[in-house]
Design a protein around this motif. Structure first.
Motif, PDB file in Angstrom:
ATOM      1  N   ALA A  43     -21.605 112.336  57.395  1.00  0.00           N
ATOM      2  CA  ALA A  43     -21.775 111.019  57.191  1.00  0.00           C
ATOM      3  C   ALA A  43     -23.316 110.415  57.329  1.00  0.00           C
ATOM      4  N   THR A  44     -24.134 111.268  57.926  1.00  0.00           N
ATOM      5  CA  THR A  44     -25.601 110.730  57.715  1.00  0.00           C
ATOM      6  C   THR A  44     -26.009 110.890  56.468  1.00  0.00           C
ATOM      7  N   ALA A  45     -25.336 112.219  55.729  1.00  0.00           N
ATOM      8  CA  ALA A  45     -26.083 112.533  54.384  1.00  0.00           C
ATOM      9  C   ALA A  45     -25.245 111.315  53.002  1.00  0.00           C
ATOM     10  N   GLY A  46     -24.348 110.653  53.774  1.00  0.00           N
ATOM     11  CA  GLY A  46     -23.874 109.765  52.792  1.00  0.00           C
ATOM     12  C   GLY A  46     -22.417 109.985  52.493  1.00  0.00           C
ATOM     13  N   ALA A  49     -15.653 109.152  55.481  1.00  0.00           N
ATOM     14  CA  ALA A  49     -14.649 109.754  56.135  1.00  0.00           C
ATOM     15  C   ALA A  49     -13.468 109.898  54.966  1.00  0.00           C
ATOM     16  N   GLY A  50     -13.384 108.941  54.140  1.00  0.00           N
ATOM     17  CA  GLY A  50     -12.368 109.104  53.226  1.00  0.00           C
ATOM     18  C   GLY A  50     -12.854 110.294  52.385  1.00  0.00           C
ATOM     19  N   TYR A  51     -13.894 110.243  51.880  1.00  0.00           N
ATOM     20  CA  TYR A  51     -14.382 111.441  50.768  1.00  0.00           C
ATOM     21  C   TYR A  51     -14.258 112.838  51.509  1.00  0.00           C
ATOM     22  N   LEU A  52     -14.336 112.862  52.587  1.00  0.00           N
ATOM     23  CA  LEU A  52     -14.262 113.956  53.477  1.00  0.00           C
ATOM     24  C   LEU A  52     -12.725 114.633  53.289  1.00  0.00           C
ATOM     25  N   ARG A  53     -11.879 113.653  53.531  1.00  0.00           N
ATOM     26  CA  ARG A  53     -10.431 114.019  53.458  1.00  0.00           C
ATOM     27  C   ARG A  53     -10.188 114.426  51.813  1.00  0.00           C
ATOM     28  N   LYS A  66     -11.346 119.931  64.021  1.00  0.00           N
ATOM     29  CA  LYS A  66     -11.276 118.633  63.901  1.00  0.00           C
ATOM     30  C   LYS A  66     -12.710 118.220  64.053  1.00  0.00           C
ATOM     31  N   GLY A  67     -13.518 117.854  62.772  1.00  0.00           N
ATOM     32  CA  GLY A  67     -14.900 117.103  62.746  1.00  0.00           C
ATOM     33  C   GLY A  67     -15.651 118.262  62.330  1.00  0.00           C
ATOM     34  N   TRP A  68     -15.417 119.306  61.965  1.00  0.00           N
ATOM     35  CA  TRP A  68     -16.225 120.490  61.421  1.00  0.00           C
ATOM     36  C   TRP A  68     -15.698 120.683  60.040  1.00  0.00           C
TER      37      TRP A  68
END
Length: 70
Positions: A43-46, A49-53, A66-68
């Motif tokens: 998230a810090t890198a931009g 959360a939707g993009y990670l999904r 979860k979260g990694w």
């Protein structure tokens, strides 16, 4: 980070779709961090959360816990 401008599916400057290049960006960021990254680091890198999904469902990255991500 992508701008709010609408792009065509294939970017004429690179020949690859913007989505493909963006996925390569998250993979490169995870490698840069050391091969595994927390959602907070991404998230810090931009990366949202939707993009990670999206990246996880397209198998560009793997959620190892979860979260990694790897």
């Amino acid at each position: 980070m992508l701008s709010s401008r609408i792009y065509s599916p294939c970017d004429p400057r690179g020949g690859r779709s913007i989505e493909t290049r963006w996925m390569a960006g998250i993979e490169a960021e995870i490698r840069r961090i050391g091969g595994i990254a927390s959602a907070a680091e991404l998230a810090t890198a931009g990366f949202s959360a939707g993009y990670l999904r999206s990246a996880t469902s397209s198998r560009a990255i793997t959620r190892v816990r979860k979260g990694w991500y790897a």
